[in-house]
Scaffold this active site. Structure first.
Site, short mmCIF file in Angstrom:
data_model
loop_
_atom_site.label_atom_id
_atom_site.label_comp_id
_atom_site.label_asym_id
_atom_site.label_seq_id
_atom_site.Cartn_x
_atom_site.Cartn_y
_atom_site.Cartn_z
N CYS A 283 1.35 -1.33 0.02
CA CYS A 283 -0.01 -0.33 -0.14
C CYS A 283 0.87 1.45 -0.10
O CYS A 283 0.71 2.24 -0.53
CB CYS A 283 -0.69 -0.49 0.78
SG CYS A 283 -1.83 -1.86 1.37
N HIS B 149 -3.76 6.26 3.34
CA HIS B 149 -4.53 5.03 2.85
C HIS B 149 -5.30 4.77 2.88
O HIS B 149 -5.57 5.24 4.10
CB HIS B 149 -2.98 4.29 3.16
CG HIS B 149 -3.20 2.81 2.23
ND1 HIS B 149 -4.03 2.86 1.87
CD2 HIS B 149 -3.25 1.81 3.80
CE1 HIS B 149 -4.33 1.22 1.43
NE2 HIS B 149 -3.83 0.24 3.07
N ASN C 159 -10.35 -1.23 0.23
CA ASN C 159 -8.95 -0.62 -0.22
C ASN C 159 -7.71 -1.41 -0.98
O ASN C 159 -8.33 -2.32 -2.18
CB ASN C 159 -8.17 -1.94 1.41
CG ASN C 159 -6.56 -1.60 1.16
OD1 ASN C 159 -6.21 -1.37 0.28
ND2 ASN C 159 -5.95 -2.31 2.32
O1 UT7 Z 1 -3.90 -1.89 3.23
C1 UT7 Z 1 -2.14 -3.06 4.58
C2 UT7 Z 1 -2.73 -1.67 6.28
N1 UT7 Z 1 -4.52 -2.55 6.83
C3 UT7 Z 1 -4.88 -1.95 7.45
O2 UT7 Z 1 -4.31 -1.42 7.87
C4 UT7 Z 1 -6.21 -2.91 7.98
C5 UT7 Z 1 -5.91 -3.02 9.22
N2 UT7 Z 1 -6.55 -3.44 10.29
C6 UT7 Z 1 -8.08 -3.78 10.11
O3 UT7 Z 1 -8.67 -2.33 9.89
C7 UT7 Z 1 -9.04 -4.34 11.43
O4 UT7 Z 1 -8.73 -5.38 11.89
C8 UT7 Z 1 -9.53 -5.50 10.87
C9 UT7 Z 1 -10.82 -4.20 9.60
C10 UT7 Z 1 -9.48 -6.27 9.90
C11 UT7 Z 1 -10.79 -6.22 11.39
O5 UT7 Z 1 -11.26 -5.16 12.55
P1 UT7 Z 1 -10.87 -5.83 14.07
O6 UT7 Z 1 -12.04 -4.58 14.79
O7 UT7 Z 1 -9.60 -5.81 13.81
O8 UT7 Z 1 -12.00 -7.30 14.04
P2 UT7 Z 1 -11.28 -9.21 15.05
O9 UT7 Z 1 -10.86 -8.89 13.77
O10 UT7 Z 1 -10.66 -8.44 16.08
O11 UT7 Z 1 -12.18 -9.28 14.55
C12 UT7 Z 1 -13.76 -9.28 15.39
C13 UT7 Z 1 -14.66 -10.21 15.16
C14 UT7 Z 1 -14.04 -11.75 15.76
O12 UT7 Z 1 -15.32 -12.59 16.18
P3 UT7 Z 1 -14.78 -13.45 16.91
O13 UT7 Z 1 -13.36 -13.52 17.64
O14 UT7 Z 1 -14.73 -11.65 18.03
O15 UT7 Z 1 -16.02 -13.56 18.29
C15 UT7 Z 1 -14.15 -11.99 14.00
O16 UT7 Z 1 -14.13 -13.69 13.85
O17 UT7 Z 1 -14.93 -9.63 14.27
C16 UT7 Z 1 -15.22 -11.34 13.26
N3 UT7 Z 1 -15.25 -10.77 11.89
C17 UT7 Z 1 -16.01 -10.66 11.73
N4 UT7 Z 1 -17.51 -10.69 11.38
C18 UT7 Z 1 -18.40 -10.93 10.37
C19 UT7 Z 1 -13.97 -10.55 10.89
N5 UT7 Z 1 -14.47 -10.41 9.94
C20 UT7 Z 1 -15.63 -10.58 9.93
C21 UT7 Z 1 -16.41 -9.84 8.65
N6 UT7 Z 1 -17.77 -10.03 9.47
N7 UT7 Z 1 -16.23 -9.25 7.34
#
Ligand code: UT7
Length: 333
Positions: free
Chosen positions: A119, A260, A290
């Site tokens: 990115c 970004h 993204n």
């Molecule tokens: O471009 C390069 C740089 N990339 C970035 O900057 C991305 C940085 N990271 C992020 O933007 C975020 O971490 C994400 C959007 C990828 C994820 O958000 P989060 O708030 O960190 O969520 P998480 O990964 O901690 O997941 C929370 C919950 C999990 O369930 P449990 O374990 O709490 O039961 C996931 O399994 O949300 C669940 N989950 C989803 N639920 C519904 C993960 N993806 C999904 C989904 N729909 N698509």
């Protein structure tokens, strides 16, 4: 010999972008994997993304964005001296996507190569070409961020497939007159200790494509989102502060921050830490998700064409991605 190093002023003379027609909404994705518009929008700020057509490659999108940037800059393809394409989704591992773009544009006199900085690639390309033009090696450069991430996403993994989209953005950099705009400061950084946080493990020499690892989704994007999030906020803040300081700017001098486009929560955290009000931070990830190297390039083009800033305004671009990598630029438009 004078002994004085050449240091020409370098400006952004034109920008362009291209997004494929097909729109994939959060509701569409909820039919494929267990997710919802509510989860995706509240956690990321994304509503929909664009998906390239089957026969539409990264180079095709790059060339379309490039033509628009060349047109705005008033530069003929034949006069382009340098083409750098930033991408992690090249048409082929070799030759470089920039070579296909050179051919498609008819920019036969240009030197063309790719850089892979995820990115952060577009701003890496900006720093490299700015330095080459400032030193007198070239008079102009066409820099492009272009991605067909839909070809490298595991469409069964809800933690990644909801995040990414396809598209391209481009800019023409050239030697400037004193009364024109100027790229004031650039910064880039890398932390290779954190390669494991965001990668495509298969398809390279470490893990060549075989039927087994394709079946195991090793040739698709994998990310530890929470870890990446933390580093993104810290590194983008530091990089932006560095160029702001080097350009001699105060937060109130900045007409527009173009970050970004990965996650609205990251963007809000950065705006907060830089003390720049949210209305001066450009956001379009709701429409495109993204798009990796393309994201900041598309945002720059849309922001400038929408009048988010005007000639003479100071703007700051800041990015973050796999590597981990990060970069920033301060520009007088
Ligand atoms: O471009 C390069 C740089 N990339 C970035 O900057 C991305 C940085 N990271 C992020 O933007 C975020 O971490 C994400 C959007 C990828 C994820 O958000 P989060 O708030 O960190 O969520 P998480 O990964 O901690 O997941 C929370 C919950 C999990 O369930 P449990 O374990 O709490 O039961 C996931 O399994 O949300 C669940 N989950 C989803 N639920 C519904 C993960 N993806 C999904 C989904 N729909 N698509």
């Amino acid at each position: 010999m004078s002994g004085l190093a050449t240091n020409y002023q370098v400006c952004i003379a034109g920008t362009g972008s291209y997004l494929p027609d097909t729109v994939l909404t959060n509701e569409d994705l909820a039919k494929r994997v267990e997710t919802s518009d509510e989860w995706i929008f509240s956690r990321t700020g994304i509503r929909e993304r664009r998906i390239a057509a089957e026969g539409e490659f990264t180079s095709h999108m790059a060339s379309k964005a490039a033509r628009r940037a060349l047109e705005q800059a008033g530069l003929a393809a034949d006069d382009v001296q340098l083409i750098i394409v930033a991408t992690i989704t090249p048409d082929t591992l070799t030759p470089a996507t920039a070579c296909y773009v050179q051919q498609q544009l008819g920019a036969s006199r240009a030197v063309a190569f790719d850089i892979s900085a995820a990115c952060s690639g577009f701003l890496y390309a900006m720093k490299i070409s700015k330095r080459l033009i400032a030193a007198g090696a070239y008079e102009n450069a066409l820099i492009i961020g272009a991605e067909k991430l839909s070809a490298f996403v595991n469409w069964e993994d809800r933690t990644t497939c909801v995040l990414f989209g396809d598209g391209a953005g481009a800019a023409v950099l050239r030697r400037a007159e004193p009364d024109e705009g100027e790229i004031l400061a650039t910064e880039m950084g890398t932390d290779g200790n954190l390669t494991h946080l965001l990668n495509i493990p298969g398809g390279g020499s470490a893990c060549p494509i075989t039927s087994t690892n394709v079946g195991n989704h090793l040739a698709t994007l994998a990310m530890q989102g929470k870890e990446v999030f933390k580093h993104a906020v810290n590194r983008m803040k530091e990089a932006a502060e560095m160029v702001i300081e080097r350009a001699g700017l105060q937060p109130e001098d900045i007409a527009c921050v173009i970050p970004h486009q990965a996650n609205l929560r990251i963007i809000d955290a950065i705006a907060d830490r830089l003390a720049v009000p949210n209305e001066r931070v450009f956001v379009n990830l709701d429409k495109y998700g993204n798009t990796s190297a393309a994201a900041v390039a598309i945002a720059l083009d849309e922001a400038s064409r929408s009048g988010a800033f005007v000639r003479g305004d100071k703007i700051v671009l800041v990015v973050f991605g796999a590597g981990l990598t990060w970069a920033a630029a301060a520009v007088r438009w």
